[in-house]
Design an enzyme around this catalytic site. Sequence first.
Site, PDB file in Angstrom:
ATOM      1  N   PHE A 237       0.834  -1.201   0.000  1.00  0.00           N
ATOM      2  CA  PHE A 237       0.000   0.000   0.000  1.00  0.00           C
ATOM      3  C   PHE A 237       0.868   1.250   0.000  1.00  0.00           C
ATOM      4  O   PHE A 237       1.799   1.366   0.799  1.00  0.00           O
ATOM      5  CB  PHE A 237      -0.910   0.008   1.234  1.00  0.00           C
ATOM      6  CG  PHE A 237      -1.663   1.312   1.436  1.00  0.00           C
ATOM      7  CD1 PHE A 237      -2.790   1.591   0.681  1.00  0.00           C
ATOM      8  CD2 PHE A 237      -1.235   2.242   2.366  1.00  0.00           C
ATOM      9  CE1 PHE A 237      -3.492   2.779   0.866  1.00  0.00           C
ATOM     10  CE2 PHE A 237      -1.926   3.436   2.557  1.00  0.00           C
ATOM     11  CZ  PHE A 237      -3.063   3.710   1.806  1.00  0.00           C
ATOM     12  N   LEU A 260       4.021  -0.758   3.678  1.00  0.00           N
ATOM     13  CA  LEU A 260       3.264   0.477   3.855  1.00  0.00           C
ATOM     14  C   LEU A 260       4.175   1.680   3.617  1.00  0.00           C
ATOM     15  O   LEU A 260       5.026   1.997   4.450  1.00  0.00           O
ATOM     16  CB  LEU A 260       2.682   0.542   5.276  1.00  0.00           C
ATOM     17  CG  LEU A 260       1.785  -0.632   5.700  1.00  0.00           C
ATOM     18  CD1 LEU A 260       1.405  -0.506   7.164  1.00  0.00           C
ATOM     19  CD2 LEU A 260       0.548  -0.709   4.824  1.00  0.00           C
ATOM     20  N   GLU A 261       4.007   2.325   2.465  1.00  0.00           N
ATOM     21  CA  GLU A 261       4.721   3.577   2.200  1.00  0.00           C
ATOM     22  C   GLU A 261       3.730   4.709   2.371  1.00  0.00           C
ATOM     23  O   GLU A 261       2.834   4.905   1.552  1.00  0.00           O
ATOM     24  CB  GLU A 261       5.317   3.609   0.790  1.00  0.00           C
ATOM     25  CG  GLU A 261       6.140   4.873   0.558  1.00  0.00           C
ATOM     26  CD  GLU A 261       6.549   5.088  -0.884  1.00  0.00           C
ATOM     27  OE1 GLU A 261       6.690   6.261  -1.285  1.00  0.00           O
ATOM     28  OE2 GLU A 261       6.716   4.091  -1.608  1.00  0.00           O
ATOM     29  N   LEU A 262       3.908   5.482   3.430  1.00  0.00           N
ATOM     30  CA  LEU A 262       2.883   6.439   3.834  1.00  0.00           C
ATOM     31  C   LEU A 262       3.366   7.879   3.662  1.00  0.00           C
ATOM     32  O   LEU A 262       3.939   8.209   2.634  1.00  0.00           O
ATOM     33  CB  LEU A 262       2.459   6.123   5.271  1.00  0.00           C
ATOM     34  CG  LEU A 262       2.123   4.641   5.511  1.00  0.00           C
ATOM     35  CD1 LEU A 262       1.782   4.388   6.959  1.00  0.00           C
ATOM     36  CD2 LEU A 262       1.033   4.164   4.583  1.00  0.00           C
TER      37      LEU A 262
END
Length: 492
Positions: A237, A260-262
């Site tokens: 994501f 998770l790259e946020l």
Amino acid sequence: MKAINPLVVIVAALGAELGCVFIVFLIGVDMSTTFSVVSPVDGQVLAEYGYASGEDIRQALEASQQVALTWQNTPLAQRKVLVGQAIDWLVSQRDRIAEAIAQQIGRPIAQAAGEVRGLEERARHMIAIADEALADNYPAPKEGFTRFLRREPLGTVLVLAPWNYPFLTAINTIVPALVAGNRVILKHSSQVPLVAKIFDEAFKAAGLPNGVFQVLHMTHDDTLALIGSEGIDFVAFTGSVEGGRTVQRAAAERFIGLGLELGGKDPAYVRADADLNNAVENLVDGAFFNSGQSCCGVERIYVHASLYDDFVAQFVELTKGYRFGNPMDANTNLGPMVRARAADFVRQQIADAVAAGAKTLIPAGHFTHDAPGTAYLAPQVLVDVDHRMRLMTEESFGPVIGIMPVSGDEEALRLMNDSDFGLTASIWTTDADAAMALADQIETGTVFMNRCDYLDPALAWTGVKDTGRGVSLSALGYAQLTRVKSIHFRTA
């Protein structure tokens, strides 16, 4: 408000390859069956698409499972060839891709084709290193035993890709996942369905077996239900911090991996010994390229007091030279943001900072296309800022930058680390030893010296704090998309 029916339980008996194992998943039935794509270019509806039904999702999972052994047992060399053919096809569609990006997210068409170069660089690198990254790993020999570690695919990888770099961010996972023997389901942002369509065409043209790569347009609820189902083995994501938390909660009852790259609030530090002209030129581009809508775009700058006035003056002068306007015009090099509400968010950050004492340096009216209430937000530079302001601590994801003077390395380091995020940071200096000393202390995933806003596929793309967890690209990207099996044979 959307009307959501009660959850419907769908039970799918999958093929003989799974030994007739039953997979149960929940699909939230959303009364909305279609979605519209509004172009930031002119605010008009570009296209309308239908959401996948519960039956569509069930069939996609079944197709993925049915082809599992076929694809996993396809020799690595052949998987590389097939994925490489898809990349060849994408490269051949450069002009079509540029138009799709410009129309859907507003990046100037003169720059949009550059995403194809990045896509190709990353994909070719990941294909090239696959043999080594996936090779059996042998410890020191032990008489009478055969021992090694083998990497095996995880299964079905769900890629939840964002709109801002719709090909680059997706390819980071798609290529290594497929090459490693996984199957992929791509759920792209609803802002860029044309991108998902182009990806689908590419892998079909390459001749991948049916079910190896699939595209689904899903509602929010159905996506979360799918993550919680038994049909997905890994989720990649890229998106907001709250989106990452939502994905993590959806997977909480399952023992699957998450990438998770946020968010980000990437800092730059210009030391007293920096090449001023080089720093200004690169940091203006790092702050405003793609209208500031870059995961690793520069969002705050700290400049040594001895260079501060000159840096700010040159930065403002270069910013004023942007050709801001309609992204479909080949002369434009700065277009609108993706949507009006995103631009309004940045406008409010600026207004709050000004109310707290900050000063804007780009005069109102300098850029004629700037239009409050629309996606067209002109670049803005602010000084007299500090960390009490949202502008310096909260992700902006837009064409705005705050610049602060600092007394030296110690103050710069403290301010760079004063953040909930940690994706990249850049140091501008002629002293590599000083840069390394700072790099060892900066809380971030990547540290640049004399460059910024770039992703090297040979290096791990990762972050700390609220930027998320997991790794993409490099050999470590393959490690995330495979599981290890130990082989321990007594031979004597």
